[in-house]
Design a protein around this motif. Structure first.
Motif, short mmCIF file in Angstrom:
data_model
loop_
_atom_site.label_atom_id
_atom_site.label_comp_id
_atom_site.label_asym_id
_atom_site.label_seq_id
_atom_site.Cartn_x
_atom_site.Cartn_y
_atom_site.Cartn_z
N ARG A 286 -22.00 -0.89 -14.41
CA ARG A 286 -22.38 0.24 -15.26
C ARG A 286 -21.28 0.51 -16.27
N GLN A 287 -21.64 1.19 -17.36
CA GLN A 287 -20.63 1.61 -18.32
C GLN A 287 -19.96 2.87 -17.78
N TRP A 288 -18.70 3.07 -18.17
CA TRP A 288 -18.01 4.31 -17.78
C TRP A 288 -17.53 4.97 -19.06
N SER A 289 -18.09 6.12 -19.35
CA SER A 289 -17.73 6.83 -20.58
C SER A 289 -16.27 7.30 -20.48
N SER A 290 -15.47 7.03 -21.50
CA SER A 290 -14.03 7.35 -21.42
C SER A 290 -13.50 7.82 -22.77
N PRO A 291 -14.02 8.95 -23.31
CA PRO A 291 -13.56 9.39 -24.62
C PRO A 291 -12.11 9.88 -24.63
N ALA A 292 -11.51 9.83 -25.82
CA ALA A 292 -10.07 10.11 -25.97
C ALA A 292 -9.67 11.48 -25.47
N GLY A 293 -8.66 11.49 -24.61
CA GLY A 293 -8.03 12.73 -24.16
C GLY A 293 -8.86 13.54 -23.17
N GLN A 294 -10.00 13.01 -22.72
CA GLN A 294 -10.90 13.82 -21.89
C GLN A 294 -10.74 13.57 -20.39
N ALA B 198 -15.66 14.55 -21.00
CA ALA B 198 -15.40 13.25 -20.37
C ALA B 198 -16.68 12.44 -20.16
N TYR B 199 -17.78 13.12 -19.89
CA TYR B 199 -19.03 12.40 -19.56
C TYR B 199 -20.13 12.82 -20.53
N PRO B 200 -21.13 11.97 -20.72
CA PRO B 200 -22.18 12.30 -21.68
C PRO B 200 -23.06 13.47 -21.22
N GLU B 201 -23.57 14.20 -22.20
CA GLU B 201 -24.37 15.40 -21.96
C GLU B 201 -25.54 15.15 -20.96
N GLU B 202 -26.13 13.95 -21.05
CA GLU B 202 -27.30 13.71 -20.18
C GLU B 202 -26.93 13.61 -18.69
N ARG C 282 -24.98 15.89 -17.29
CA ARG C 282 -24.52 17.25 -16.98
C ARG C 282 -24.91 17.72 -15.57
N ASP C 283 -26.08 17.31 -15.07
CA ASP C 283 -26.48 17.79 -13.73
C ASP C 283 -25.90 16.94 -12.60
N ARG C 284 -25.26 15.79 -12.95
CA ARG C 284 -24.72 14.93 -11.89
C ARG C 284 -23.21 14.73 -11.98
N ALA C 285 -22.60 15.15 -13.11
CA ALA C 285 -21.16 14.95 -13.29
C ALA C 285 -20.49 16.30 -13.52
N VAL C 286 -19.19 16.34 -13.27
CA VAL C 286 -18.43 17.58 -13.45
C VAL C 286 -17.00 17.21 -13.88
N SER C 287 -16.31 18.17 -14.49
CA SER C 287 -14.91 17.94 -14.88
C SER C 287 -14.07 19.07 -14.31
N LEU C 288 -12.76 18.84 -14.26
CA LEU C 288 -11.86 19.90 -13.77
C LEU C 288 -11.98 21.14 -14.64
N GLU C 289 -12.12 20.93 -15.96
CA GLU C 289 -12.15 22.06 -16.90
C GLU C 289 -13.27 23.05 -16.59
N GLU C 290 -14.37 22.54 -16.01
CA GLU C 290 -15.49 23.45 -15.70
C GLU C 290 -15.21 24.28 -14.46
N CYS C 291 -14.14 23.96 -13.73
CA CYS C 291 -13.89 24.64 -12.45
C CYS C 291 -12.58 25.39 -12.39
N THR C 292 -11.65 25.06 -13.29
CA THR C 292 -10.32 25.66 -13.18
C THR C 292 -9.53 25.45 -14.48
N ALA C 293 -8.29 25.97 -14.50
CA ALA C 293 -7.40 25.69 -15.65
C ALA C 293 -7.05 24.20 -15.63
N VAL C 294 -7.05 23.57 -16.79
CA VAL C 294 -6.80 22.12 -16.85
C VAL C 294 -5.34 21.81 -16.54
N PRO C 295 -5.10 20.94 -15.54
CA PRO C 295 -3.71 20.61 -15.22
C PRO C 295 -3.14 19.58 -16.19
#
Ligand code: BTN
Length: 264
Positions: free
Chosen positions: A64-72, A155-159, A161-174
């Protein structure tokens, strides 16, 4: 300069080898796993790293492809030349999952859990994926273990959204360098435990963080079936108890495992 610049996080390392050999950091690469495999074939030593801000051909499991945009995200691969038989190599995936769960906990206080074989899960969605690749060269077996941690929302594509999550959505970004240093230290400890005792070296810690062991799972591959995920063996296979009482050995290469209600 970004928070992944080696001069910022290297002084904080207390590892013996990981992150102390050849570290290749670049803004944009094809895939950190691919670049590190090429470095391995040119003789790079145990503990070498490849990390970047952006991958143009990031890869996941099952091609599978792994989305990896800059700085995300934290897109990083580690080269290992471990002292263990090749059959045990899949256990390194679990070492990486444990180490990243520990690093996330230390740097954010979030409790991510492990979905066999290679996902870290937070709030029922995928936070991190792990891709293990093996090769052989003049020095013997080498392993490249790549982790993709979703740090920021982009970090991940909008589509997804219901299966992926990022730290930023849950807490202050480390700071990503701090997460990386913590990951490398925990990874080195977990690998030593597996070199010494195989699966038993990490079984207790893994079980405490696993959402798969002890649960009813659906195995989806050439054959599909449902059963209770009871144990993991020394080669990293999942042992699933069927309704008729028999035990089936499931290898990570060919299958997806889901909870009976969905992704987890
Ligand atoms: C998966 O969940 O399928 C595994 C995803 C692994 C992604 C990481 S990002 C760093 C490293 N380089 C890659 O091309 N893939 C891994």
């Amino acid at each position: 300069m970004t928070d992944l610049e080696p001069s910022l996080w290297m002084p904080r390392l207390t590892t013996r080898a990981l992150g102390r050999a050849d570290n290749h950091y670049a803004h944009t690469l094809t895939s950190t796993n691919q670049v590190l495999k090429d470095m391995a074939r040119q003789g790079a030593p145990h503990g070498s790293l490849c990390l970047c801000e952006c991958q143009t051909a990031g890869r996941g499991r099952m091609d599978r492809q792994w989305s990896s945009p800059a700085g995300q995200g934290l897109w990083v691969s580690v080269l290992l030349r471990p002292a263990m038989p090749a059959e045990r190599a899949p256990l390194i995936t679990f070492c990486a999952a444990l180490a990243m769960a520990q690093a996330v906990r230390e740097t954010t206080a979030l409790h991510a859990r492990i979905k066999w074989p290679n996902d870290l899960v937070l709030q029922g969605r995928k936070l991190c994926g792990i891709l293990l690749e093996m090769g052989f060269d003049a020095q013997g077996m080498f392993i490249v273990v790549g982790t993709g941690l979703n740090v920021r929302r982009g970090a991940y594509p909008e589509e997804l959204r219901d299966r992926a999550v990022s730290l930023e959505e849950c807490t202050a970004v480390p700071d990503r360098g701090t997460v990386l240093a913590s990951y490398l230290m925990a990874l080195e400890d977990a690998i030593s435990a597996v070199e010494e005792k195989g699966w038993q070296g990490i079984a207790e810690m893994y079980r405490a963080l696993s959402i798969t062991l002890g649960s009813q799972v659906q195995v989806i591959g050439a054959e599909c079936f449902t059963g209770c995920a009871e144990e993991i063996d020394d080669s990293g296979a999942l042992l699933v108890r069927m309704e008729d009482g028999t035990l089936r050995r499931v290898l990570a290469g060919d299958v997806s495992v889901r909870g009976v209600m969905g992704y987890v």
